[in-house]
Design an enzyme around this catalytic site. Structure first.
Site, PDB file in Angstrom:
ATOM      1  N   GLU A  20       2.466 -10.369   3.223  1.00  0.00           N
ATOM      2  CA  GLU A  20       3.241 -10.944   2.081  1.00  0.00           C
ATOM      3  C   GLU A  20       2.123 -11.682   1.263  1.00  0.00           C
ATOM      4  OE1 GLU A  20       6.169 -10.764   2.233  1.00  0.00           O
ATOM      5  OE2 GLU A  20       6.804  -9.975   4.288  1.00  0.00           O
TER       6      GLU A  20
ATOM      7  N   HIS B 143       1.828  -9.214  -1.328  1.00  0.00           N
ATOM      8  CA  HIS B 143       2.970  -9.410  -2.518  1.00  0.00           C
ATOM      9  C   HIS B 143       2.541 -10.787  -3.485  1.00  0.00           C
ATOM     10  CE1 HIS B 143       5.960  -6.576  -1.104  1.00  0.00           C
ATOM     11  NE2 HIS B 143       5.912  -6.967  -0.003  1.00  0.00           N
TER      12      HIS B 143
END
Length: 501
Positions: free
Chosen positions: A267, A270
């Protein structure tokens, strides 16, 4: 500024503000909101969605868009403005085809459906979620049907929403190559996997200590806490309001050390992408990632290519041992590296090793194709899912939680998203091959210096946001469009080395 673009700008600003509000509700719904809020909050989401649609789908925007798409007017636009108009054209075409009342109803449904999924997963009861999933699928079939043109298939319309460079033909070719080259390698590696003792990973790991170490990992790879926050949810995800407000979440399990760590690195990949987008694109239609394929390329690059390498852990492994001395004091760095790269068929996609991971995506891709081309009953999905896992992996889920209910994507109607994970993983390998030509990546990692890596990705990929598509970026960075051979070579080289094949 072009006079027509200047007139369009207030509409774009309003749409951006409404979308930001929707994203905030989604973030809150997945992380902090009480369970019983869902049915009521969904009404708010429905109204915001309706207003968002009206802000773009109206006569004024239609006329301005048509004018700005004219070749003569295009000459008077900046490159960024041209990219915004191109993106607006796609968004307009997508939204215009959907009746407003259906768009609002679907967004209300998705808001409720995601919470019903979370509870059904927790309770291990697919039947509780099935009625909502059935409605979501019916809406997505209807929406795809409104937009399908020529000889394209409805499912292809959904695929292009997430990755415009890959339709069914391209994905079938890619996945056939995975089946041909990677499945045999996985079978060969699995025979040796039993020699790797990974029992240390499943001991008891204090949740609070996990949160602290994961926060350290996120900052270590480059997450900027001045522009981002970390939450907790049933399924890890990233949500960006703009490049100065990027939010990620994680999930923690006491009996699985790796799960939260690598989800956090994933994550964070991202988030770094979103944070690195140039400020000139902030709060515009192109102020986000190029595609979900390119987005997953960044997260999978950090999670696997960087995060599972020996060089990455050399400077920080001792910190992990000091965090859990009783569990890890006798586990050497070499033992740990072999553990985090152990390859074998498994049930859970988010915890799968690099080698078996694309098989998880193939299974979902094939089921999604079935859903949109055949008369498949929602009630039969668990059985279809289990049959696919037995066919490809030789294992069968013992319950719905580790089977059909493990991913949140379908609860939001995100059909067509899953292939982006496999495409992105392959794209990451292609970019990595190019980076090896221009920088000593391992040396930087051994020094604990990830800044040159982050800056390279920013300068060649991230800063452009959605002004380029995946193949355009790959051509500019590597000299060629998507080429799966880099991915096949990466996997074969890595696992041949790890397993002495």
């Amino acid at each position: 500024m072009n006079k027509y673009f200047e007139k369009l700008q207030p509409y774009l600003d309003k749409a951006m503000a409404l979308q930001t509000a929707r994203n905030l509700f989604e973030w809150d719904d997945q992380t902090l909101a009480p369970f019983e809020a869902a049915d009521y909050t969904s009404k708010v989401v429905g109204i915001l969605s309706d207003e968002y649609m009206k802000s773009l789908i109206n006569d004024d925007v239609r006329k301005l868009l048509k004018k700005l798409q004219d070749e003569k007017e295009q000459e008077d636009l900046t490159d960024t403005q041209k990219a915004i108009i191109k993106e607006l054209g796609k968004t307009y075409e997508q939204l215009e085809s959907i009746p407003p009342e259906e768009y609002r109803a679907f967004n209300e449904l998705a808001s409720v459906s995601s919470r019903k999924w979370a509870k059904a997963k927790k309770d291990n009861k697919f039947d509780d979620f099935a009625p909502y999933l059935k409605q979501v699928i019916e809406y997505k079939k209807k929406f795809a049907g409104y937009r399908v043109k020529g000889d394209k298939k409805p499912y292809e319309v959904l695929l292009y929403d997430y990755e415009e460079c890959f339709g069914i033909k391209e994905l079938d070719t890619f996945f056939d190559k995975i089946k041909e080259d990677i499945i045999p390698l996985l079978k060969e590696v699995t025979k040796k996997a039993e020699t790797i003792d990974k029992s240390y990973n499943y001991k008891n790991y204090d949740i609070q200590k996990q949160k602290e170490f994961c926060r350290f990992l996120s900052g270590y790879v480059g997450f900027d806490f001045n522009r981002g926050v970390i939450g907790e949810s049933a399924h890890p995800f990233t949500m960006q309001l703009h490049n100065h407000d990027v939010r990620i979440s994680d999930r923690y399990m006491e009996d699985n050390l790796e799960s939260a760590m690598f989800s956090m690195i994933h994550e964070s990949g991202h988030a770094i992408y979103e944070m690195n987008i140039d400020d000139s694109l902030t709060q515009t239609l192109v102020g986000t990632g190029a595609s979900m394929g390119m987005h997953e390329a960044q997260s999978r690059f950090y999670e696997n290519i960087i995060g599972r390498s020996t060089a990455f852990w050399e400077p920080i492994y001792e910190k992990l041992v000091e965090t859990y001395p009783e569990n890890l004091k006798d586990i050497s760095l070499d033992h740990f590296i072999r553990g985090i790269n152990k390859a074998a068929p498994s049930l859970i996609r988010t915890e799968a090793d690099e080698l078996s991971y694309p098989i998880h995506i193939i299974i979902r891709y094939e089921i999604e194709k079935m859903l949109f081309s055949e008369d498949v009953a929602v009630e039969d999905l668990p059985q279809i899912w289990n049959k696919k896992y037995q066919e490809y992996m030789g294992i069968t889920p013992s319950d719905d939680t580790t089977g059909i209910l493990q991913d949140t994507h379908w609860s939001w109607g995100e059909f067509g998203y899953f292939p982006s994970y496999a495409v992105g993983t392959a794209v990451a390998s292609q970019i990595y091959a190019q980076m090896l030509e221009v920088m000593p990546i391992d040396e930087y990692l051994k020094q604990g210096n990830l800044t040159p890596i982050k800056e390279y990705l920013r300068d060649y990929i991230h800063k452009y946001g959605a002004t380029k598509n995946t193949n355009q970026i790959l051509k500019d960075v590597t000299g060629e469009e998507f080429n799966a051979e880099h991915y096949i070579k990466y996997l074969k080289d890595k696992y041949s080395r790890l397993y002495d094949l």
